[in-house]
Design an enzyme around this catalytic site. Structure first.
Site, PDB file in Angstrom:
ATOM      1  N   LYS A  52      34.672   4.801  58.934  1.00 12.66           N
ATOM      2  CA  LYS A  52      35.326   4.188  57.768  1.00 12.66           C
ATOM      3  C   LYS A  52      35.350   5.176  56.605  1.00 12.66           C
ATOM      4  O   LYS A  52      36.377   5.359  55.944  1.00 12.66           O
ATOM      5  CB  LYS A  52      34.577   2.907  57.354  1.00 12.66           C
ATOM      6  CG  LYS A  52      34.835   1.728  58.267  1.00 12.66           C
ATOM      7  CD  LYS A  52      33.899   0.559  58.017  1.00 12.66           C
ATOM      8  CE  LYS A  52      34.144  -0.538  59.062  1.00 12.66           C
ATOM      9  NZ  LYS A  52      33.162  -1.615  59.058  1.00 12.66           N
ATOM     10  N   GLN A  96      28.032  -3.702  56.053  1.00 11.61           N
ATOM     11  CA  GLN A  96      28.186  -3.683  57.514  1.00 11.61           C
ATOM     12  C   GLN A  96      27.275  -4.706  58.184  1.00 11.61           C
ATOM     13  O   GLN A  96      26.090  -4.802  57.863  1.00 11.61           O
ATOM     14  CB  GLN A  96      27.869  -2.263  58.025  1.00 11.61           C
ATOM     15  CG  GLN A  96      28.155  -2.042  59.495  1.00 11.61           C
ATOM     16  CD  GLN A  96      29.637  -2.092  59.860  1.00 11.61           C
ATOM     17  OE1 GLN A  96      30.511  -1.851  59.031  1.00 11.61           O
ATOM     18  NE2 GLN A  96      29.935  -2.419  61.097  1.00 11.61           N
ATOM     19  N   ASP A 119      36.605  -7.073  53.259  1.00  8.78           N
ATOM     20  CA  ASP A 119      36.376  -7.592  54.607  1.00  8.78           C
ATOM     21  C   ASP A 119      37.049  -8.954  54.796  1.00  8.78           C
ATOM     22  O   ASP A 119      37.260  -9.393  55.932  1.00  8.78           O
ATOM     23  CB  ASP A 119      34.865  -7.825  54.815  1.00  8.78           C
ATOM     24  CG  ASP A 119      34.224  -6.792  55.731  1.00  8.78           C
ATOM     25  OD1 ASP A 119      34.949  -6.218  56.566  1.00  8.78           O
ATOM     26  OD2 ASP A 119      33.012  -6.578  55.604  1.00  8.78           O
TER      27      ASP A 119
HETATM   28  N1  GUN Z   1      30.573  -5.379  61.979  1.00 10.15           N
HETATM   29  C1  GUN Z   1      31.496  -5.333  62.972  1.00 10.15           C
HETATM   30  N2  GUN Z   1      32.735  -5.432  62.468  1.00 10.15           N
HETATM   31  C2  GUN Z   1      32.595  -5.552  61.131  1.00 10.15           C
HETATM   32  C3  GUN Z   1      33.523  -5.679  60.061  1.00 10.15           C
HETATM   33  O1  GUN Z   1      34.753  -5.733  60.230  1.00 10.15           O
HETATM   34  N3  GUN Z   1      32.987  -5.755  58.825  1.00 10.15           N
HETATM   35  C4  GUN Z   1      31.643  -5.731  58.608  1.00 10.15           C
HETATM   36  N4  GUN Z   1      31.211  -5.836  57.354  1.00 10.15           N
HETATM   37  N5  GUN Z   1      30.763  -5.621  59.568  1.00 10.15           N
HETATM   38  C5  GUN Z   1      31.241  -5.521  60.819  1.00 10.15           C
END
Ligand code: GUN
Length: 295
Positions: A52, A96, A119
């Site tokens: 990311k 995350q 998100d």
């Molecule tokens: N863990 C797995 N996918 C995601 C996501 O799209 N966002 C977040 N914050 N955690 C994740």
């Protein structure tokens, strides 16, 4: 069979986002900023977070990663989020998941300012999505990426039967609600299957559009798919494979070889939904920046 190439679409999208960011930098001297918080050492999460941050930099956004130890308290995490909520250079905040067990994930979701919740996990954003106000919320990145793929491949959706297998808050629930909306790449009749559904094949066999978000390798087999269906595979499962360098490979929730002989179009794993998720996160961050600056 048409392969829905998420890798290619995500590259196109990233180029478009980079052009917008360059444009805004020239116009305003400002660029969007995304802060990602990772708590603990989960290897898959570390890979996602690095990816990311890297993609963010590639398209000219400011990205920062806050790494916290696994024994971080909920209070410390919530205080950090509060500071980021008040920082005008931060347009997107992402914590995350999964989080260590001493931290309540829902409390964390509620602490993030909905206007920075790129998100799309906050109930305010999810509620606005359910009510169809997509221009006034953040749509969670994986379902949003699938919508983008359906749209860019001109997949006909109006009046079709979409079956979503999986009911997570991150994918299944927002996905099913999106497909229900009266929009260009949606407007479906929607069925949701989950772990307590009796006779899942009965439903999947009726799907014109089948979206698999179960988290089980190869769960959807050819006999469960209607000939000509469009199949979207959200799964990212590690399975052991001694012939590879790291001893594993990634497979989806769909048995690709079997189902590709029946489906009319399908996303591969890797290279389908996965690359779209990060691209949509950046799109959401850009959108937050635009809203904040009245652009
Ligand atoms: N863990 C797995 N996918 C995601 C996501 O799209 N966002 C977040 N914050 N955690 C994740």
């Amino acid at each position: 069979m048409l392969i829905i190439d998420g890798k290619k679409v995500s590259l196109d999208l990233k180029n478009e986002l980079k052009a917008s960011v360059d444009n805004y930098r020239a116009q305003t001297g400002k660029v969007p900023g995304l802060t990602v918080i990772i708590v603990g050492q989960d290897p898959a999460s570390q890979v996602y977070v690095r990816s990311k941050a890297k993609t963010c930099k590639e398209i000219g956004m400011i990205s920062s990663v806050i790494e916290m130890p696994a024994d971080t308290t909920e209070e410390h995490l919530l205080n950090t989020i509060k500071d980021l909520n008040n920082d005008p250079a931060v347009h997107g905040i992402l914590v995350q998941q999964p989080l260590p067990k001493q931290i309540d994930e829902f409390a964390v979701t509620l602490a993030i300012d909905p206007s920075k919740d790129v998100d799309g996990f906050h109930p305010e954003n999810l509620g606005r999505l359910v009510m169809g106000h997509l221009d006034k919320c953040f749509v969670s990145c994986t379902p949003y990426g699938i919508l983008e793929l359906l749209g860019r491949y001109n997949i006909e959706t109006k009046g079709k039967h979409c079956v979503v297998v999986g009911r997570s808050n991150i994918v299944g629930k927002p996905m099913a609600n999106l497909m229900l909306q009266k929009l260009e790449a949606t407007n479906c009749t929607v069925t949701i299957c989950h772990s307590a559904t009796k006779n899942i094949p009965f439903y999947t066999q009726q799907a014109d559009i089948l979206i698999a978000a179960i988290g089980k390798a190869g769960f959807i087999t050819a006999d469960m798919v209607k000939p000509g269906a469009v199949v979207i595979d959200v799964g990212i499962n590690r399975i052991e494979d001694a012939s590879t360098k790291n001893g594993y490979r990634l497979v989806g929730d769909v048995d690709y070889d079997g189902v590709s002989a029946v489906a009319s179009a399908m996303t591969p794993v890797p290279g389908g939904v996965g690359p779209m998720t990060i691209a949509m996160l950046l799109k959401n961050t850009l959108q937050s920046f635009q809203r904040t600056n009245g652009l």
